[in-house]
Design a protein around this motif. Structure first.
Motif, PDB file in Angstrom:
ATOM      1  N   UNK A   1     -15.538 -35.691 -18.186  1.00  0.00           N
ATOM      2  CA  UNK A   1     -16.574 -34.692 -18.462  1.00  0.00           C
ATOM      3  C   UNK A   1     -17.842 -34.992 -17.661  1.00  0.00           C
ATOM      4  N   UNK A   2     -18.600 -33.933 -17.364  1.00  0.00           N
ATOM      5  CA  UNK A   2     -19.878 -34.122 -16.679  1.00  0.00           C
ATOM      6  C   UNK A   2     -21.006 -33.937 -17.694  1.00  0.00           C
ATOM      7  N   UNK A   3     -22.178 -34.365 -17.323  1.00  0.00           N
ATOM      8  CA  UNK A   3     -23.338 -34.245 -18.199  1.00  0.00           C
ATOM      9  C   UNK A   3     -24.218 -33.113 -17.664  1.00  0.00           C
ATOM     10  N   UNK A   4     -24.512 -32.161 -18.523  1.00  0.00           N
ATOM     11  CA  UNK A   4     -25.364 -31.021 -18.165  1.00  0.00           C
ATOM     12  C   UNK A   4     -26.827 -31.467 -18.124  1.00  0.00           C
TER      13      UNK A   4
ATOM     14  N   UNK B   1     -19.890 -31.907 -20.832  1.00  0.00           N
ATOM     15  CA  UNK B   1     -19.158 -30.661 -20.589  1.00  0.00           C
ATOM     16  C   UNK B   1     -17.798 -30.993 -19.997  1.00  0.00           C
ATOM     17  N   UNK B   2     -16.734 -30.492 -20.625  1.00  0.00           N
ATOM     18  CA  UNK B   2     -15.384 -30.746 -20.158  1.00  0.00           C
ATOM     19  C   UNK B   2     -15.172 -30.155 -18.768  1.00  0.00           C
ATOM     20  N   UNK B   3     -14.319 -30.779 -17.996  1.00  0.00           N
ATOM     21  CA  UNK B   3     -13.985 -30.305 -16.670  1.00  0.00           C
ATOM     22  C   UNK B   3     -13.415 -28.890 -16.751  1.00  0.00           C
ATOM     23  N   UNK B   4     -13.887 -28.024 -15.866  1.00  0.00           N
ATOM     24  CA  UNK B   4     -13.378 -26.660 -15.816  1.00  0.00           C
ATOM     25  C   UNK B   4     -14.090 -25.702 -16.752  1.00  0.00           C
ATOM     26  N   UNK B   5     -15.097 -26.167 -17.487  1.00  0.00           N
ATOM     27  CA  UNK B   5     -15.830 -25.268 -18.375  1.00  0.00           C
ATOM     28  C   UNK B   5     -17.325 -25.378 -18.064  1.00  0.00           C
ATOM     29  N   UNK B   6     -18.102 -24.471 -18.654  1.00  0.00           N
ATOM     30  CA  UNK B   6     -19.535 -24.448 -18.417  1.00  0.00           C
ATOM     31  C   UNK B   6     -20.274 -24.751 -19.704  1.00  0.00           C
ATOM     32  N   UNK B   7     -21.406 -25.356 -19.572  1.00  0.00           N
ATOM     33  CA  UNK B   7     -22.256 -25.634 -20.729  1.00  0.00           C
ATOM     34  C   UNK B   7     -22.829 -24.307 -21.240  1.00  0.00           C
ATOM     35  N   UNK B   8     -22.881 -24.104 -22.546  1.00  0.00           N
ATOM     36  CA  UNK B   8     -23.440 -22.858 -23.080  1.00  0.00           C
ATOM     37  C   UNK B   8     -24.874 -22.592 -22.620  1.00  0.00           C
ATOM     38  N   UNK B   9     -25.656 -23.635 -22.404  1.00  0.00           N
ATOM     39  CA  UNK B   9     -27.036 -23.406 -21.958  1.00  0.00           C
ATOM     40  C   UNK B   9     -27.066 -22.843 -20.535  1.00  0.00           C
TER      41      UNK B   9
ATOM     42  N   UNK C   1     -24.599 -21.016 -19.152  1.00  0.00           N
ATOM     43  CA  UNK C   1     -24.077 -19.645 -19.247  1.00  0.00           C
ATOM     44  C   UNK C   1     -25.168 -18.700 -19.728  1.00  0.00           C
ATOM     45  N   UNK C   2     -25.957 -19.143 -20.707  1.00  0.00           N
ATOM     46  CA  UNK C   2     -27.066 -18.327 -21.218  1.00  0.00           C
ATOM     47  C   UNK C   2     -28.126 -18.128 -20.127  1.00  0.00           C
ATOM     48  N   UNK C   3     -28.450 -19.162 -19.383  1.00  0.00           N
ATOM     49  CA  UNK C   3     -29.430 -19.061 -18.300  1.00  0.00           C
ATOM     50  C   UNK C   3     -28.950 -18.068 -17.240  1.00  0.00           C
ATOM     51  N   UNK C   4     -27.643 -18.078 -16.931  1.00  0.00           N
ATOM     52  CA  UNK C   4     -27.083 -17.133 -15.963  1.00  0.00           C
ATOM     53  C   UNK C   4     -27.197 -15.700 -16.469  1.00  0.00           C
ATOM     54  N   UNK C   5     -26.881 -15.489 -17.752  1.00  0.00           N
ATOM     55  CA  UNK C   5     -26.993 -14.137 -18.326  1.00  0.00           C
ATOM     56  C   UNK C   5     -28.425 -13.623 -18.246  1.00  0.00           C
ATOM     57  N   UNK C   6     -29.382 -14.494 -18.551  1.00  0.00           N
ATOM     58  CA  UNK C   6     -30.795 -14.096 -18.502  1.00  0.00           C
ATOM     59  C   UNK C   6     -31.234 -13.783 -17.076  1.00  0.00           C
ATOM     60  N   UNK C   7     -30.797 -14.613 -16.122  1.00  0.00           N
ATOM     61  CA  UNK C   7     -31.152 -14.385 -14.713  1.00  0.00           C
ATOM     62  C   UNK C   7     -30.579 -13.060 -14.227  1.00  0.00           C
ATOM     63  N   UNK C   8     -29.326 -12.776 -14.565  1.00  0.00           N
ATOM     64  CA  UNK C   8     -28.696 -11.523 -14.145  1.00  0.00           C
ATOM     65  C   UNK C   8     -29.366 -10.320 -14.796  1.00  0.00           C
ATOM     66  N   UNK C   9     -29.794 -10.443 -16.049  1.00  0.00           N
ATOM     67  CA  UNK C   9     -30.488  -9.355 -16.737  1.00  0.00           C
ATOM     68  C   UNK C   9     -31.828  -9.066 -16.065  1.00  0.00           C
ATOM     69  N   UNK C  10     -32.546 -10.120 -15.666  1.00  0.00           N
ATOM     70  CA  UNK C  10     -33.823  -9.920 -14.957  1.00  0.00           C
ATOM     71  C   UNK C  10     -33.594  -9.212 -13.628  1.00  0.00           C
ATOM     72  N   UNK C  11     -32.546  -9.620 -12.923  1.00  0.00           N
ATOM     73  CA  UNK C  11     -32.222  -8.991 -11.635  1.00  0.00           C
ATOM     74  C   UNK C  11     -31.872  -7.513 -11.832  1.00  0.00           C
ATOM     75  N   UNK C  12     -31.073  -7.201 -12.831  1.00  0.00           N
ATOM     76  CA  UNK C  12     -30.656  -5.826 -13.075  1.00  0.00           C
ATOM     77  C   UNK C  12     -31.830  -4.930 -13.457  1.00  0.00           C
ATOM     78  N   UNK C  13     -32.833  -5.462 -14.147  1.00  0.00           N
ATOM     79  CA  UNK C  13     -33.998  -4.658 -14.513  1.00  0.00           C
ATOM     80  C   UNK C  13     -34.797  -4.247 -13.285  1.00  0.00           C
ATOM     81  N   UNK C  14     -34.852  -5.103 -12.277  1.00  0.00           N
ATOM     82  CA  UNK C  14     -35.623  -4.819 -11.070  1.00  0.00           C
ATOM     83  C   UNK C  14     -34.821  -4.011 -10.048  1.00  0.00           C
ATOM     84  N   UNK C  15     -33.526  -3.916 -10.221  1.00  0.00           N
ATOM     85  CA  UNK C  15     -32.664  -3.242  -9.247  1.00  0.00           C
ATOM     86  C   UNK C  15     -32.718  -1.730  -9.432  1.00  0.00           C
ATOM     87  N   UNK C  16     -32.849  -0.976  -8.315  1.00  0.00           N
ATOM     88  CA  UNK C  16     -32.827   0.485  -8.421  1.00  0.00           C
ATOM     89  C   UNK C  16     -31.476   0.966  -8.927  1.00  0.00           C
ATOM     90  N   UNK C  17     -31.458   2.146  -9.509  1.00  0.00           N
ATOM     91  CA  UNK C  17     -30.204   2.716 -10.006  1.00  0.00           C
ATOM     92  C   UNK C  17     -29.297   3.074  -8.833  1.00  0.00           C
TER      93      UNK C  17
END
Length: 113
Positions: free
Chosen positions: A6-9, A15-23, A25-41
């Protein structure tokens, strides 16, 4: 077959090999949401009724994916147009792709470039 240790986040969790830490994954969701808000339709980016007609005609004359040979469902811009209308409408910049190739291979190519 050996199992990777396992790796240390950044948050300190193991964090087990082949999986992501929940923190992370949450940071990625937030980053993508910020990007989508600024993106034109899609409409604002030029994907309107005129595009839908041109797309349908192009796919009718190019029925197979340029990468794998499957049935094409997406008209891809070989060179990303980034709002350039001339490049957007240049048929020489279009290629037919299946959804799978567009969503995986093509997107990874663009990320590397």
């Amino acid at each position: 077959m050996p199992i990777r240790a396992p790796s240390i986040c950044q948050c300190g969790r193991a964090v087990q090999s082949g999986s992501r830490c929940p923190c992370r994954a949450q940071a990625d969701r937030e980053r993508k949401a910020r990007h989508d808000q600024a993106r034109p339709s899609a409409q604002e980016r030029g994907y309107n009724g005129k595009w839908q007609t041109a797309r349908k005609d192009f796919l009718a004359s190019h029925p197979t994916c340029a990468m794998c040979g499957a049935s094409s469902t997406v008209v891809d811009h070989r060179i990303p147009h980034r709002g350039d209308k001339k490049l957007f409408w240049s048929r020489s910049n279009w290629q037919p792709l299946c959804t799978s190739c567009h969503s995986s291979r093509k997107q990874s190519q663009e990320r590397r470039a």
